[in-house]
Write an enzyme that holds these catalytic residues in place. Structure first.
Site, PDB file in Angstrom:
ATOM      1  N   GLY A   1       0.783  -1.232   0.000  1.00 54.80           N
ATOM      2  CA  GLY A   1       0.000   0.000   0.000  1.00 54.80           C
ATOM      3  C   GLY A   1       0.811   1.276   0.000  1.00 54.80           C
TER       4      GLY A   1
ATOM      5  N   ASP B   1       0.645   3.215   4.590  1.00 58.02           N
ATOM      6  CA  ASP B   1      -0.387   3.870   3.794  1.00 58.02           C
ATOM      7  C   ASP B   1      -1.503   4.413   4.682  1.00 58.02           C
ATOM      8  OD1 ASP B   1      -1.276   1.315   4.492  1.00 58.02           O
ATOM      9  OD2 ASP B   1      -1.930   0.776   2.472  1.00 58.02           O
TER      10      ASP B   1
ATOM     11  N   ASP C   1      -5.498   1.994  10.508  1.00 58.38           N
ATOM     12  CA  ASP C   1      -6.905   1.698  10.783  1.00 58.38           C
ATOM     13  C   ASP C   1      -6.992   1.271  12.247  1.00 58.38           C
ATOM     14  OD1 ASP C   1      -9.568   1.223  10.505  1.00 58.38           O
ATOM     15  OD2 ASP C   1      -9.339  -0.720   9.573  1.00 58.38           O
TER      16      ASP C   1
ATOM     17  N   VAL D   1     -11.281   3.085   1.812  1.00 57.07           N
ATOM     18  CA  VAL D   1     -10.830   3.923   0.694  1.00 57.07           C
ATOM     19  C   VAL D   1      -9.851   3.187  -0.211  1.00 57.07           C
ATOM     20  CG1 VAL D   1     -11.194   6.105   1.913  1.00 57.07           C
ATOM     21  CG2 VAL D   1      -8.971   4.943   2.103  1.00 57.07           C
TER      22      VAL D   1
ATOM     23  N   ASP E   1      -5.643  -0.440  -1.949  1.00 56.02           N
ATOM     24  CA  ASP E   1      -6.393  -1.330  -2.820  1.00 56.02           C
ATOM     25  C   ASP E   1      -7.670  -1.849  -2.184  1.00 56.02           C
ATOM     26  OD1 ASP E   1      -4.937  -3.027  -0.904  1.00 56.02           O
ATOM     27  OD2 ASP E   1      -5.763  -4.676  -2.081  1.00 56.02           O
TER      28      ASP E   1
ATOM     29  N   ARG F   1      -5.089   0.590  -6.965  1.00 52.73           N
ATOM     30  CA  ARG F   1      -3.886   1.226  -6.412  1.00 52.73           C
ATOM     31  C   ARG F   1      -3.400   2.358  -7.310  1.00 52.73           C
ATOM     32  NH1 ARG F   1      -2.023  -2.144  -2.260  1.00 52.73           N
ATOM     33  NH2 ARG F   1      -2.257  -4.384  -2.576  1.00 52.73           N
TER      34      ARG F   1
HETATM   35  P1  IMP Z   1      -4.323  -1.799  10.721  1.00 52.35           P
HETATM   36  O1  IMP Z   1      -3.322  -2.804  11.228  1.00 52.35           O
HETATM   37  O2  IMP Z   1      -5.729  -2.141  11.134  1.00 52.35           O
HETATM   38  O3  IMP Z   1      -3.972  -0.375  11.031  1.00 52.35           O
HETATM   39  O4  IMP Z   1      -4.375  -2.013   9.168  1.00 52.35           O
HETATM   40  C1  IMP Z   1      -3.595  -1.307   8.327  1.00 52.35           C
HETATM   41  C2  IMP Z   1      -3.615  -1.943   6.957  1.00 52.35           C
HETATM   42  O5  IMP Z   1      -4.920  -2.354   6.555  1.00 52.35           O
HETATM   43  C3  IMP Z   1      -3.181  -0.900   5.966  1.00 52.35           C
HETATM   44  O6  IMP Z   1      -1.787  -0.899   5.795  1.00 52.35           O
HETATM   45  C4  IMP Z   1      -3.930  -1.313   4.720  1.00 52.35           C
HETATM   46  O7  IMP Z   1      -3.177  -2.264   4.003  1.00 52.35           O
HETATM   47  C5  IMP Z   1      -5.181  -1.974   5.221  1.00 52.35           C
HETATM   48  N1  IMP Z   1      -6.302  -1.013   5.191  1.00 52.35           N
HETATM   49  C6  IMP Z   1      -6.937  -0.481   6.262  1.00 52.35           C
HETATM   50  N2  IMP Z   1      -7.902   0.362   5.880  1.00 52.35           N
HETATM   51  C7  IMP Z   1      -7.885   0.367   4.531  1.00 52.35           C
HETATM   52  C8  IMP Z   1      -8.665   1.071   3.526  1.00 52.35           C
HETATM   53  O8  IMP Z   1      -9.571   1.872   3.806  1.00 52.35           O
HETATM   54  N3  IMP Z   1      -8.341   0.816   2.232  1.00 52.35           N
HETATM   55  C9  IMP Z   1      -7.341  -0.042   1.875  1.00 52.35           C
HETATM   56  N4  IMP Z   1      -6.588  -0.703   2.768  1.00 52.35           N
HETATM   57  C10 IMP Z   1      -6.858  -0.512   4.090  1.00 52.35           C
HETATM   58 MG    MG Z   2      -0.952  -1.945   4.082  1.00 50.75          MG
END
Ligand code: IMP
Ligand code: MG
Length: 188
Positions: free
Chosen positions: A54, A110, A113, A163, A169, A175
């Site tokens: 990402g 990227d 979340d 998003v 993606d 992407r």
């Molecule tokens: P986290 O560990 O929950 O913070 O997840 C982060 C990863 O989830 C990011 O690096 C993205 O690869 C993926 N991700 C989370 N939200 C989105 C989104 O809205 N669109 C695309 N990928 C996302």
């Molecule tokens: Mg990622």
């Protein structure tokens, strides 16, 4: 010129919703982040570590917005669990190519979340003895943080919607969109 709508590499446009961050806003913000990093790490050679896949578009632009020497490396991780919710259990799929001991490292994501990927990687990288360790994420979902981690450089805060674009993606697609837009699942 091929019209984008007739290009079979592009999925139906109705999967892409509202543009949340336009191309020129991305460019302006990335330039600002590059300037901040240039100032904060003056005289050093920062090592940007991008989280595949990402972050690739962002890191490519970000490194060109940094003045002076800069290096990059990449890691790939997969989180167990379903596609759109991070489980917090992170598996390293591709490790660093080089050593980071004594280096001024900036982890480049990227989007944050749940923040669990960032939190896991910060702990992992900190254990390798970098001289300094900073964190950067193009996007942070509003109200979220990486547990126990301060994100030093943030591009934009986003509402809860999933998003795509500028590296992000949905099922490996979108992407290459030059902006950040909401993703509309097919049956929404
Ligand atoms: P986290 O560990 O929950 O913070 O997840 C982060 C990863 O989830 C990011 O690096 C993205 O690869 C993926 N991700 C989370 N939200 C989105 C989104 O809205 N669109 C695309 N990928 C996302
Ligand atoms: Mg990622």
């Amino acid at each position: 010129m091929t019209d984008r709508g007739e290009d079979s590499r592009y999925p139906p446009v109705n999967e892409v919703g509202e543009i949340l961050v336009a191309t020129d806003d991305l460019q302006r913000r990335v330039a600002e982040l590059g300037q901040q990093i240039t100032n904060d790490l003056a005289g050093k050679t920062p090592l940007l570590i991008g989280v595949l896949k990402g972050s690739v578009i962002f890191i490519a632009d970000l490194m060109r917005a940094i003045e002076g020497p800069v290096e990059i490396d990449f890691m790939a991780v997969s989180s167990y669990g379903d596609a759109t919710e991070s489980s917090g259990v992170v598996k390293i799929v591709k490790d660093l190519d080089g050593h980071i001991a004594g280096r001024d490292v900036i982890l480049v994501e990227d989007i944050i979340d749940s923040g669990l990927t960032m939190a896991y990687l910060v702990e992992y990288l900190a254990g390798k003895g970098p001289a300094s360790l900073r964190t950067c994420s193009l996007l942070v979902r509003q109200g979220r943080t990486a547990p126990g981690v301060t994100v030093d450089y943030v591009g934009f805060e986003l509402p809860p919607a999933f998003v795509v674009g500028y590296g992000l993606d949905a099922g490996q697609r979108y992407r290459n969109l030059p902006y950040i837009a909401t993703f509309l699942p097919p049956d929404s």
